[in-house]
Design an enzyme around this catalytic site. Structure first.
Site, short mmCIF file in Angstrom:
data_model
loop_
_atom_site.label_atom_id
_atom_site.label_comp_id
_atom_site.label_asym_id
_atom_site.label_seq_id
_atom_site.Cartn_x
_atom_site.Cartn_y
_atom_site.Cartn_z
N ASP A 60 0.88 -1.17 0.00
CA ASP A 60 0.00 0.00 0.00
C ASP A 60 0.91 1.22 0.00
O ASP A 60 1.68 1.43 0.96
CB ASP A 60 -0.88 -0.04 1.24
N SER A 138 0.02 14.06 -14.77
CA SER A 138 -1.13 14.13 -15.67
C SER A 138 -1.11 15.46 -16.40
O SER A 138 -0.58 16.46 -15.89
CB SER A 138 -2.43 14.01 -14.87
N TYR A 151 -8.37 15.94 -8.11
CA TYR A 151 -7.44 15.01 -8.75
C TYR A 151 -6.36 15.81 -9.48
O TYR A 151 -5.16 15.53 -9.33
CB TYR A 151 -8.18 14.11 -9.74
N LYS A 155 -2.17 16.08 -8.87
CA LYS A 155 -1.15 15.89 -9.89
C LYS A 155 -0.30 17.16 -10.06
O LYS A 155 0.88 17.08 -10.41
CB LYS A 155 -1.78 15.47 -11.21
#
Length: 248
Positions: A60, A138, A151, A155
């Site tokens: 993890d 991204s 999100y 990034k």
């Protein structure tokens, strides 16, 4: 001679998508790879493609003890670590920010940002001169759009940290770079776009992509091989857009 002969890599989120593709591409170029993923089934499937060059390790990325165990696994199986690919990532489904729950926000930043922080700390401690850290960021880091605000913000943190780490680790001859992909056909198209993955809906997302398509896994894995290789030995602090020109 492979482009990564003699190198040992840890790739997170390697049970599917970019991580699986990068692991397999690295192995094909001569690297030994620790395939790290929270999914046993996914990791085993990746390793099955080249078991002589890859070893699965369950982890993890948000857990510091798991990172220590993963680095220990690399040194136990292969004697060293030269490359880290921080690929593991997550997101909530595309939706208005007001509908994003606190738990969704927290998980996104825990995996996408804390996971990179823990990975860079754990691996940079054992990287030798000439080591490489590749973060998967991204296009949303620099071209954020509605629906994935947090999100994209996570990034953005990855891309910013990539540059800061490159400056900090450069004197040790450790390169730090990121790859910033466009949405790809990895099974997450619907998750990221909020619409069904159909040819008609894909058209809506490629009208402003000069090369006229969404991304493919091998677009990213090929870039990762180059950045990990000695061909990129003087490239650091770069957030490489692999996007068919979308960010122009």
């Amino acid at each position: 001679m492979g482009r990564l002969d003699g190198k040992v890599a840890i790739v997170t989120g390697a049970g599917s998508g970019f991580g699986a593709g990068i692991s397999q591409a690295f192995a094909a170029e001569g690297a030994k790879v620790i395939v790290a993923d929270i999914s046993q089934a996914g990791g085993d499937a990746t390793v099955k493609a080249n078991p002589s060059a890859m070893t699965f390790h369950k982890m993890d990325v948000t857990n510091s003890a798991d990172w220590k165990a993963t680095v220990d696994a690399a040194t136990h199986h292969y004697g060293r670590c030269d490359i880290l690919v921080n690929n593991a990532g997550t997101s909530y489904k595309n939706k208005p920010t007001i509908d994003v729950t606190e738990d969704e926000f927290q998980k996104t930043f825990d995996v996408n940002v804390k996971g990179v922080y823990l990975g860079c700390n754990a691996v940079s401690a054992v990287l030798k001169e000439g080591g490489v850290i590749i973060n998967i960021s991204s296009v949303g880091a620099t071209r954020p759009r509605p629906g994935l605000v947090w999100y994209n913000a996570s990034k953005g943190a990855v891309s910013n940290a990539t540059k800061g780490l490159a400056a900090e680790l450069g004197p040790r001859q450790i390169r730090v770079v990121s790859i910033c992909p466009l949405v790809t056909g990895t099974g997450l198209f619907s998750h990221f776009t909020g619409v069904e993955d159909t040819p008609e809906n894909r058209e809506k997302f490629i009208f402003n992509v000069p090369m006229g398509r969404i991304g493919e896994v091998d677009d990213v894995s090929s870039a990762a091989v180059f950045l990990a290789s000695n061909e990129a030995k003087f490239i650091t602090g770069v957030n490489l857009e692999v996007d068919g020109g979308r960010c122009i």
